[in-house]
Design an enzyme around this catalytic site. Structure first.
Site, short mmCIF file in Angstrom:
data_model
loop_
_atom_site.label_atom_id
_atom_site.label_comp_id
_atom_site.label_asym_id
_atom_site.label_seq_id
_atom_site.Cartn_x
_atom_site.Cartn_y
_atom_site.Cartn_z
N GLU A 148 -0.10 -9.51 -1.21
CA GLU A 148 -1.68 -9.99 -0.64
C GLU A 148 -2.45 -10.07 -1.68
O GLU A 148 -3.26 -11.03 -1.97
CB GLU A 148 -2.24 -9.03 0.38
CG GLU A 148 -1.48 -9.04 1.61
CD GLU A 148 -2.10 -8.14 2.64
OE1 GLU A 148 -2.69 -8.20 3.62
OE2 GLU A 148 -1.86 -6.67 2.36
N GLY A 152 0.47 -5.28 0.64
CA GLY A 152 -0.67 -5.42 -0.31
C GLY A 152 -0.17 -6.06 -1.57
O GLY A 152 -0.90 -6.61 -2.31
N ALA A 194 0.93 -1.09 0.00
CA ALA A 194 -0.08 0.07 -0.04
C ALA A 194 0.98 1.19 0.03
O ALA A 194 1.93 1.05 0.30
CB ALA A 194 -0.88 -0.07 1.29
N GLU A 219 4.35 -5.23 7.35
CA GLU A 219 3.52 -4.19 7.95
C GLU A 219 3.88 -3.82 9.48
O GLU A 219 3.82 -2.83 9.89
CB GLU A 219 2.04 -4.59 7.88
CG GLU A 219 1.19 -4.51 6.52
CD GLU A 219 1.61 -5.69 5.63
OE1 GLU A 219 1.04 -5.84 4.39
OE2 GLU A 219 2.50 -6.40 5.84
N1 T1G Z 1 4.66 3.59 0.19
C1 T1G Z 1 5.04 4.85 -0.50
N2 T1G Z 1 6.41 4.83 -0.89
C2 T1G Z 1 6.92 3.96 -0.59
C3 T1G Z 1 6.61 2.87 -0.50
C4 T1G Z 1 5.43 2.70 0.00
N3 T1G Z 1 4.89 1.28 0.45
N4 T1G Z 1 7.80 1.89 -0.27
C5 T1G Z 1 8.79 2.55 -0.85
N5 T1G Z 1 8.37 3.86 -1.07
C6 T1G Z 1 9.36 4.95 -1.53
C7 T1G Z 1 10.12 5.31 -0.47
O1 T1G Z 1 10.07 6.32 0.37
C8 T1G Z 1 11.47 5.77 -1.61
O2 T1G Z 1 10.92 7.17 -1.95
C9 T1G Z 1 11.20 5.22 -2.73
O3 T1G Z 1 10.05 4.50 -2.64
C10 T1G Z 1 12.41 4.02 -2.84
O4 T1G Z 1 12.34 3.44 -1.63
C11 T1G Z 1 -2.62 -3.48 2.63
C12 T1G Z 1 -1.36 -1.96 4.61
C13 T1G Z 1 10.39 -2.00 -1.35
C14 T1G Z 1 12.25 -2.76 -0.17
O5 T1G Z 1 6.36 -1.97 4.25
O6 T1G Z 1 10.68 -1.60 2.39
O7 T1G Z 1 0.90 -2.81 2.25
O8 T1G Z 1 12.75 8.70 -0.98
O9 T1G Z 1 14.65 4.06 -0.87
O10 T1G Z 1 15.87 0.74 -0.44
O11 T1G Z 1 -1.67 -4.88 4.07
O12 T1G Z 1 11.02 0.86 0.04
O13 T1G Z 1 13.00 8.12 -3.19
O14 T1G Z 1 11.39 9.68 -2.28
O15 T1G Z 1 13.27 2.44 0.24
O16 T1G Z 1 15.16 -0.03 -2.85
C15 T1G Z 1 3.79 -2.61 3.20
C16 T1G Z 1 7.94 -0.60 2.18
C17 T1G Z 1 3.19 -1.48 2.94
C18 T1G Z 1 7.36 -1.77 1.92
C19 T1G Z 1 12.68 -0.85 -1.67
N6 T1G Z 1 5.03 -2.28 2.45
N7 T1G Z 1 9.31 -0.20 1.25
O17 T1G Z 1 13.76 -0.52 -0.82
O18 T1G Z 1 14.14 1.74 -1.93
S1 T1G Z 1 1.77 -1.59 4.16
C20 T1G Z 1 6.14 -2.05 2.91
C21 T1G Z 1 10.29 -0.71 1.40
C22 T1G Z 1 0.58 -2.46 3.30
C23 T1G Z 1 -1.34 -3.84 3.09
C24 T1G Z 1 -0.69 -2.76 4.09
C25 T1G Z 1 11.28 -0.45 0.49
C26 T1G Z 1 11.55 -1.63 -0.55
P1 T1G Z 1 11.92 8.52 -1.98
P2 T1G Z 1 13.72 2.65 -1.02
P3 T1G Z 1 15.03 0.55 -1.50
#
Ligand code: T1G
Length: 701
Positions: A106, A103, A65, A126
Site C-alpha cells: 500500500e 501496508g 503492518a 490481509e
Molecule cells: N507483523 C509482525 N511480525 C511479522 C509479520 C508482520 N506483518 N510478518 C512476519 N513477521 C514475523 C514472523 O512472526 C516471524 O517471527 C518472522 O517475522 C519471520 O516470518 C494496513 C492491516 C513476509 C512472507 O500478512 O506472510 O498490512 O517467528 O517465519 O516464511 O493494510 O512472514 O521469527 O519471531 O513467516 O520468510 C499484512 C505476513 C499485514 C504478511 C515471510 N502482511 N507475513 O515469510 O518468514 S496486515 C502480512 C508473511 C496489513 C495494512 C494491513 C511472512 C513473509 P519469528 P516468517 P517467511
C-alpha cells in the site's frame, strides 16, 4: 529503537534514500510509519533532493503492518504515510525486493513509481488474517490494475511474483537486483524531472471496467461461497473494491476504514492472527537453537511406493529434491511410479500444474530396485505397511545397508518409535516423520521424537519438512502421537452419539455449519470405513478393554466401505460423491442400540459440537500434561493442517479458550458423571479450571 534507527534517510547524487530497517521483515511497527514520514518531510525540505527512493534493509521490502499490534490500543497518527506520499511534490520510487505485502504494498502504491527485482513478491494478504487492506489498497489497486484483477488479488490474498505484477501494471520496471539501491537511484534520476507526478489515486480510467461488467462483484461472491463460508473478511474485501468503483477516492477510503474497523477485533480476525503466529511458533523446539549444525540432506530416499510413499516422493520432487524410491518387487514399484504419474497428470488436467512443471518433477523421482541402491542416502523415509513386524524387518535391513550417520525416519502414523529404533544400532538417528494423506497435498508433518532421537535428528526432520513446504510439528512418542491421538476421542464420540440416536446427517450438518469443509461421517466414507475397521481390530487384539464400535463394524462386515462401495454411513449414486442419508443405516443403528440396551434420544446441535470437540480438548490436555506436545498452539496447527479445522476459529484449543476453561471443565465433569471414565477430566484441565488459567498457556505439568 529510535525512529531514525528504524528508518534511515540519506542523500546520494540528489536522490533521497529512505531505508526501513526493522528486522525481521520491516513490518510497520511502532516508530516505523513515523520514521518514514519524518524522512519524507526531510526529503521534501532538502533543496538538493530531486527525487526519493523507499526501500527495505535486509531480506525484504515492507511485509505489512505489524500484526502483533492488532487488537492493541495504537496511537492514531495525525497523518498516515500513504497521505504524506500522496501530497509529495518530488517523485518517489518504491524499490522492492523480498516481499511488499499489505501496508508494504500500500505504501508502494502511494509512491509514484515501483521497481522490483524479479524474485520479489507483492500482495495484499490481509484476508488471510481476517481483515482487509486498511492502507488504501482497496482503493488504489483497482485504479492501477482494474477492479477485477484487484479483487482477485485482495480476496485470494495471494503473493504475486514480480514478473506477473509487471504484466498487471503494479510494477513499472523489473531491475537486475545486483545492487538494488544503486539501480533505484539510477531509476529515480530518470524520472526526477517528469511532471505531473503520476498518483494512483488520481487515475480512474481502469475503474470503467466495472461499468462494463457490473456483475463482477456478485460473480466473485458466488465463486467464493463454498470456501469462504461463514467468513466475513472476504466479503468485506469485495465490498471495499466495489466502493472504489462507485465512490470518489476519499469517500472510498472512508468506506475501507469503516469495513476495516468492523473486522480488526472480530473473533475471526483474532482466530486467524492466532493461527499466523502459531504456525511460526510450531517451528521452535525448546533447547534446539535455529543455528544448530545439521547433517547434509542431499540424498533422500523413500522405502515403499504405496499411496503414502508415492505422495512423500512427490512432495520432495515438488520442491526440487531428487529422490530415490524403492519397493519390495519391480511390479509394486512400477505400480507406484504409475500412480505418481497419474496423480501429476490429474493435476495438469485440473490446471493446477503446468505440463512443463510435471515434466520437471517426474524425472526427479528415481525408482531403484534394491535397498542397496539407496545405501548412500543422507535421509531414508520408510513408508511400508503399518505393521510392527514389517517395520522392524525393514529398519533392521536399512541399518545394515545405509551408510553410517544417515537418518532413518518412519512414516508410521501410530506405532512405537522406540520399538522400531530398537532394531537398529543408530536409535539416535531414528525419528518419526508422519505425513498426512495425501502426503503431497496435506501441509502437516509430525516429527516424532523417540526416547533416543538426537536433537540434530529432530531438527533435520523439522527443516526437511519446512524445505518441502510442510508445517513441521514436534510430537512425543505415544500411541497415535499428538494429532491422531487428540483426534481419536472425536471419532469415538461421533459413533457413540450415533448409537444414542444422533443421525450421521445431523452430526455432519453441525460440523459443516461450524466451518468444516465436510462432516466427519462423510469423511469416513471418503477415506474408507475398512481402514478404521482394520485399525480397530488391531487395537482390540492388543487391548481387551478397547471399546468396540459395533455400528461401523457391522457396516463394514456388510460390505459398506463408503464411497468406494457406494454405501457406507451414506448411500451414493454411481459417479456422484453426494452423500444420501440411508434408512438402512438408521435401521442398523437402531438394531445395535437395542442389542446394547441403549435408549435412543434426540440431540441438540450444541451438544453434538461439544461432545465431539471437548472429547479432543480433554485428550489434548492429557497430551500436554505428559509433554508429548510442546504447546497448545502446536495442537491447533495440527488440527488446522491435518484435520481441516476452520482457520477462522484459530484451532481446537484456541476455540475452547473462547468458551473458557471453567465451562469446558464443568461440561466434561458433568459427562464424566453421566458417561464414566472416558470423560474423566485431565489433571491439567482440572488445574487450569481451578487456577483460572487458559489452554493457550497450558504446558507440561
Ligand atoms: N507483523 C509482525 N511480525 C511479522 C509479520 C508482520 N506483518 N510478518 C512476519 N513477521 C514475523 C514472523 O512472526 C516471524 O517471527 C518472522 O517475522 C519471520 O516470518 C494496513 C492491516 C513476509 C512472507 O500478512 O506472510 O498490512 O517467528 O517465519 O516464511 O493494510 O512472514 O521469527 O519471531 O513467516 O520468510 C499484512 C505476513 C499485514 C504478511 C515471510 N502482511 N507475513 O515469510 O518468514 S496486515 C502480512 C508473511 C496489513 C495494512 C494491513 C511472512 C513473509 P519469528 P516468517 P517467511
Amino acid at each position: 529503537m529510535s525512529e531514525q534507527a528504524l528508518v534511515r534517510f540519506d542523500v546520494e547524487d540528489g536522490i533521497g534514500v529512505i531505508t526501513v530497517d526493522y528486522p525481521p521483515v520491516n513490518a510497520l511497527g511502532p516508530g516505523v510509519p513515523e520514521g518514514i514520514i519524518a524522512a519524507l518531510e526531510k526529503g521534501e525540505a532538502e533543496p538538493n533532493v530531486k527525487a526519493m527512493v523507499l526501500m527495505g534493509a535486509g531480506r525484504t521490502f515492507i511485509a505489512g503492518a505489524d500484526i502483533r499490534q492488532f487488537g492493541k490500543p495504537r496511537p492514531v497518527l495525525p497523518r498516515r504515510t500513504y497521505d504524506v506520499l500522496d501530497q509529495g511534490t518530488k517523485p518517489i520510487v518504491a524499490a522492492i525486493h523480498g516481499f511488499a505485502l499489505g501496508g508494504g504494498l500500500e505504501n508502494a502504491l502511494a509512491c509514484n513509481y515501483r521497481i522490483a527485482v524479479s524474485s520479489a513478491k507483492v500482495g495484499l494478504p490481509e484476508v488471510n488474517i481476517g481483515i482487509l487492506p486498511g492502507g488504501g489498497g482497496t482503493q488504489r489497486l483497482p485504479r492501477l490494475i482494474g477492479p477485477k484483477a484487484a479483487m482477485e488479488m485482495i480476496v485470494s490474498g495471494r503473493h504475486v511474483p514480480a514478473p506477473e505484477a509487471k504484466t498487471l501494471g503494479i510494477i513499472d520496471e523489473i531491475v537486475a537486483g545486483k545492487d538494488l539501491r544503486a539501480e533505484a537511484i539510477a531509476y529515480a534520476k530518470t524520472i526526477a524531472d517528469r511532471r505531473p507526478l503520476p498518483r494512483v489515486r488520481d487515475s480512474s480510467e481502469k475503474l470503467a471496467q466495472a461499468k462494463g461488467d457490473p456483475g463482477m462483484f456478485e460473480g466473485m461472491r458466488k465463486s467464493i461461497a463454498r470456501r469462504a463460508r461463514n467468513q466475513i473478511a472476504p466479503y468485506h474485501c469485495i465490498a471495499a473494491v466495489e466502493a472504489a468503483c462507485s465512490q470518489a477516492f476519499d469517500d472510498g477510503i472512508k468506506t475501507e476504514r469503516r469495513l476495516f474497523g468492523e473486522l480488526e477485533n472480530s473473533d475471526q480476525a483474532k482466530g486467524m492472527r492466532y493461527a499466523f503466529f502459531a504456525e511460526r511458533e510450531v517451528a521452535r523446539i525448546p533447547g534446539i537453537g535455529k543455528d544448530i549444525a545439521l547433517p547434509p540432506m542431499k540424498n533422500i530416499a523413500v522405502v515403499g511406493a504405496g499411496t503414502m510413499g508415492g505422495g512423500i516422493a512427490m512432495s520432495l520432487a515438488d520442491f526440487g529434491h531428487n529422490v530415490k524410491i524403492v519397493d519390495a518387487t519391480p511390479e509394486v514399484l512400477a505400480k507406484g511410479m504409475q500412480r505418481i504419474q497419474d496423480n501429476y497428470a490429474i493435476s495438469v488436467k485440473r490446471g493446477s500444474l503446468k505440463q512443463e512443471e510435471m515434466d520437471r518433477r517426474v524425472p526427479r523421482i528415481h525408482p531403484v530396485e534394491r535397498l542397496e541402491d539407496i545405501a548412500d542416502s543422507d535421509i531414508v523415509i520408510e513408508a511400508v505397511f503399518e505393521e510392527m513386524p514389517v517395520k522392524k524387518e525393514v529398519f533392521a535391513k536399512l541399518d545394515r545397508i545405509v551408510k553410517p550417520g544417515a537418518l532413518l525416519m518412519t512414516n508410521s502414523s501410530a506405532l512405537d518409535i522406540d520399538e522400531i529404533a530398537s532394531v537398529t544400532k543408530r536409535p539416535e538417528l531414528v525419528c518419526g516423520a508422519h505425513f498426512f494423506s495425501p502426503a503431497n497435498v496435506m501441509k502437516l508433518l509430525e516429527v516424532v521424537a523417540g526416547a533416543k532421537s538426537a536433537p540434530t535428528t529432530l531438527a533435520t526432520a523439522m527443516k526437511m519438512g519446512r524445505d518441502i513446504g510442510k508445517l513441521a510439528a514436534y510430537a512425543g512418542n505415544c500411541d497415535g502421537f499428538v494429532a491422531n491421538r487428540s483426534r481419536a476421542p472425536f471419532g469415538t464420540e461421533m459413533v457413540l452419539m450415533a448409537e444414542e440416536g444422533a443421525l450421521p446427517e445431523q452430526v455432519d450438518k453441525v460440523m459443516v455449519d461450524f466451518g468444516y469443509p465436510m462432516g466427519p461421517f462423510a469423511v469416513g466414507d471418503l477415506a474408507g470405513l475398512d481402514i478404521g475397521y482394520a485399525s480397530r481390530r488391531r487395537r482390540a487384539a492388543a487391548d481387551p478393554n478397547f471399546r468396540k464400535l459395533p455400528v461401523p463394524d457391522r457396516l463394514v462386515e456388510m460390505g459398506r466401505y463408503g464411497q468406494k462401495t457406494l454405501a457406507g454411513w451414506y448411500r451414493y449414486e454411481k459417479g456422484d460423491r453426494t452423500p444420501h442419508p440411508d434408512p438402512e443405516v438408521k435401521r442398523i443403528i437402531a438394531e445395535v442400540a437395542k442389542d446394547m440396551g441403549i435408549q435412543q434420544r434426540s440431540f441438540t446441535d450444541e451438544e453434538i459440537l461439544r461432545r465431539l470437540l471437548f472429547a479432543s480438548v480433554n485428550e489434548a490436555c492429557k497430551i500436554l500434561e505428559e509433554g508429548k506436545a510442546l504447546r497448545a498452539s502446536d495442537i491447533d496447527v495440527m488440527w488446522l493442517h491435518g484435520f481441516g479445522f476452520p482457520r477462522y476459529r484459530g484451532g481446537l484449543m484456541f476455540w475452547a479458550d473462547q468458551i473458557g476453561v471453567a465451562e469446558v471443565h464443568r461440561q466434561i465433569e458433568e459427562w464424566h458423571q453421566r458417561y464414566g471414565a472416558r470423560w474423566k477430566p485431565a489433571n491439567l484441565l482440572r488445574e487450569l479450571a481451578q487456577s483460572g488459567g487458559s489452554f493457550r498457556d497450558a504446558k507440561k505439568i
